[in-house]
Write a protein that holds these residues in place. Structure first.
Motif, PDB file in Angstrom:
ATOM      1  N   VAL A 160       0.919  -1.160  -0.168  1.00 57.07           N
ATOM      2  CA  VAL A 160      -0.037   0.065  -0.011  1.00 57.07           C
ATOM      3  C   VAL A 160       0.768   1.326  -0.099  1.00 57.07           C
ATOM      4  CG1 VAL A 160      -1.838  -1.225   1.305  1.00 57.07           C
ATOM      5  CG2 VAL A 160      -0.419   0.173   2.432  1.00 57.07           C
ATOM      6  N   ARG A 161       2.265   1.229  -0.135  1.00 56.78           N
ATOM      7  CA  ARG A 161       3.163   2.281  -0.316  1.00 56.78           C
ATOM      8  C   ARG A 161       2.855   3.102  -1.230  1.00 56.78           C
ATOM      9  NH1 ARG A 161       8.952  -0.159   0.378  1.00 56.78           N
ATOM     10  NH2 ARG A 161       8.910  -0.585   2.697  1.00 56.78           N
ATOM     11  N   GLY A 162       2.747   4.378  -1.214  1.00 54.90           N
ATOM     12  CA  GLY A 162       1.966   5.331  -2.333  1.00 54.90           C
ATOM     13  C   GLY A 162       0.505   5.767  -2.200  1.00 54.90           C
ATOM     14  N   THR A 163      -0.164   5.111  -1.360  1.00 60.68           N
ATOM     15  CA  THR A 163      -1.494   5.382  -0.955  1.00 60.68           C
ATOM     16  C   THR A 163      -1.618   6.322   0.308  1.00 60.68           C
ATOM     17  OG1 THR A 163      -2.284   3.166  -1.896  1.00 60.68           O
ATOM     18  CG2 THR A 163      -4.003   4.518  -0.439  1.00 60.68           C
ATOM     19  N   PRO A 164      -2.045   7.402   0.065  1.00 59.25           N
ATOM     20  CA  PRO A 164      -2.140   8.399   1.285  1.00 59.25           C
ATOM     21  C   PRO A 164      -3.128   7.915   2.302  1.00 59.25           C
ATOM     22  CG  PRO A 164      -2.552   9.757  -0.951  1.00 59.25           C
ATOM     23  CD  PRO A 164      -2.602   8.357  -1.114  1.00 59.25           C
TER      24      PRO A 164
ATOM     25  N   LEU B  17       1.964   9.366   4.044  1.00 63.53           N
ATOM     26  CA  LEU B  17       2.069   8.717   2.705  1.00 63.53           C
ATOM     27  C   LEU B  17       3.498   8.031   2.935  1.00 63.53           C
ATOM     28  CD1 LEU B  17       1.489   8.230  -0.098  1.00 63.53           C
ATOM     29  CD2 LEU B  17       2.186  10.787  -0.693  1.00 63.53           C
TER      30      LEU B  17
ATOM     31  N   MET C 297       6.398   6.850   0.200  1.00 61.79           N
ATOM     32  CA  MET C 297       6.887   6.991  -1.141  1.00 61.79           C
ATOM     33  C   MET C 297       7.808   6.063  -1.661  1.00 61.79           C
ATOM     34  SD  MET C 297       6.520  11.010  -2.109  1.00 61.79           S
ATOM     35  CE  MET C 297       4.981  11.826  -2.186  1.00 61.79           C
ATOM     36  N   GLY C 298       8.505   5.186  -0.600  1.00 61.90           N
ATOM     37  CA  GLY C 298       9.595   4.486  -0.942  1.00 61.90           C
ATOM     38  C   GLY C 298      10.825   5.271  -1.261  1.00 61.90           C
ATOM     39  N   PRO C 299      11.683   4.581  -2.077  1.00 60.24           N
ATOM     40  CA  PRO C 299      12.854   5.343  -2.265  1.00 60.24           C
ATOM     41  C   PRO C 299      12.844   6.443  -3.203  1.00 60.24           C
ATOM     42  CG  PRO C 299      12.704   3.370  -3.653  1.00 60.24           C
ATOM     43  CD  PRO C 299      11.439   3.425  -2.811  1.00 60.24           C
ATOM     44  N   TYR C 300      11.716   6.866  -3.989  1.00 59.25           N
ATOM     45  CA  TYR C 300      11.742   7.718  -5.073  1.00 59.25           C
ATOM     46  C   TYR C 300      10.869   8.939  -4.562  1.00 59.25           C
ATOM     47  CZ  TYR C 300      12.785   3.735  -7.502  1.00 59.25           C
ATOM     48  OH  TYR C 300      13.292   2.407  -7.907  1.00 59.25           O
TER      49      TYR C 300
ATOM     50  N   GLU D 124      10.879  12.268  -6.730  1.00 58.59           N
ATOM     51  CA  GLU D 124      10.185  12.222  -8.232  1.00 58.59           C
ATOM     52  C   GLU D 124       8.665  12.128  -7.815  1.00 58.59           C
ATOM     53  OE1 GLU D 124      12.511  10.222  -7.290  1.00 58.59           O
ATOM     54  OE2 GLU D 124      14.118  10.413  -8.724  1.00 58.59           O
ATOM     55  N   TYR D 125       8.180  11.556  -6.732  1.00 55.70           N
ATOM     56  CA  TYR D 125       6.664  11.233  -6.376  1.00 55.70           C
ATOM     57  C   TYR D 125       6.210  12.359  -6.056  1.00 55.70           C
ATOM     58  CZ  TYR D 125       7.460   6.380  -7.603  1.00 55.70           C
ATOM     59  OH  TYR D 125       7.329   5.071  -8.330  1.00 55.70           O
TER      60      TYR D 125
ATOM     61  N   ALA E 136       3.081  14.344  -7.428  1.00 55.23           N
ATOM     62  CA  ALA E 136       1.845  14.682  -6.408  1.00 55.23           C
ATOM     63  C   ALA E 136       1.341  15.671  -6.530  1.00 55.23           C
ATOM     64  CB  ALA E 136       2.174  14.167  -5.110  1.00 55.23           C
TER      65      ALA E 136
END
Lengths: 90, 151
Positions: B49-53, B68, B70-73, B76-77, B81
């Motif tokens: 569910v990473r990336g889902t607010p 939220l 956002m993983g390693p990026y 960029e994300y 957003a």
């Protein structure tokens, strides 16, 4: 609805798919087209299809499930109906 | 207005910062281990569910607060957003504020988060994240106060 064609490296596939969707002629000068849509993270508006869906192109070198979740999550935040297409995976 | 606290996994630092913002965790003292573990969604976000607010609540000024991962990026994300809000949703620049919480993390919390969420060593991982966050909790409070003042 907003339809987003996302591409990582294969710019050709994404633009081709989006242009086919819009029933547009594929651009003759591909280099110029690449340069005009190349900035990462920008949503490039390409037009509206016959069902009045807005078509966008998004370049991201970090295409993975997090990007999908992010786009879906933000579409829920802003009550926007979206469809995400990754032509490179097709 | 939407305030989004972002971190790597969306399970620890962004959850703690947003919990302070909403009032689930105290803003005048360091919380106990139990209080941190009882914060909503603490150490619960599965990798998929990473990336889902994650909606945490609405504050006293009716601003919606989210956590939220956002993983390693993150860079960029974060740009994507913001562009989603401005270009697709046609919102103005004051509608969304994304706050990076990662600089507050100590190596101990990062290791604990990886052990708990990445390797499944939950008990030890939680112990490391909680004690690491307690050590730097004052920085979390300052960050949230700063965000509230700016927004």
């Amino acid at each position: 609805m907003k339809i987003i064609y996302v591409f990582n490296k294969n710019f050709y596939a994404a633009v081709k798919a989006a242009y086919l969707h819009l029933k547009l002629d594929f651009p003759e000068n591909l280099e110029d087209t690449i340069n005009s849509y190349n900035e990462e993270g920008n949503f490039y508006y390409l037009g509206v299809d016959i069902e009045l869906n807005e078509i966008y192109l998004l370049h991201s070198s970090k295409c993975n499930y997090i990007l999908k979740n992010l786009l879906r999550g933000f579409s829920n935040l802003y009550n926007e109906e979206i469809l995400i297409i990754f032509p490179e995976i097709l | 207005m939407k305030i989004i606290y972002s971190c790597y996994g969306g399970a620890h630092s962004s959850i703690v910062a947003s919990a302070i913002h909403i009032g689930y965790l105290p803003a005048d003292r360091v919380p106990t281990r139990k209080e941190i573990l009882n914060a909503p969604y603490y150490d619960q976000s599965p990798r998929g569910v990473r990336g889902t607010p994650i909606y945490m609540g609405t504050d006293e000024k009716l601003r919606a607060v989210y956590a939220l991962g956002m993983g390693p990026y993150r860079a960029e994300y974060t740009k994507i957003a913001y562009n989603f809000a401005f270009q697709l949703a046609d919102k103005n620049k004051k509608d969304i504020y994304i706050v990076n919480v990662v600089p507050l993390l100590s190596p101990q919390v990062k290791l604990g988060g990886f052990m708990s969420r990445g390797m499944g060593i939950i008990k030890l991982g939680r112990f490391l994240t909680v004690s690491g966050i307690q050590k730097r909790y004052n920085l979390f409070i300052k960050l949230v106060e700063d965000v509230k003042r700016r927004c």
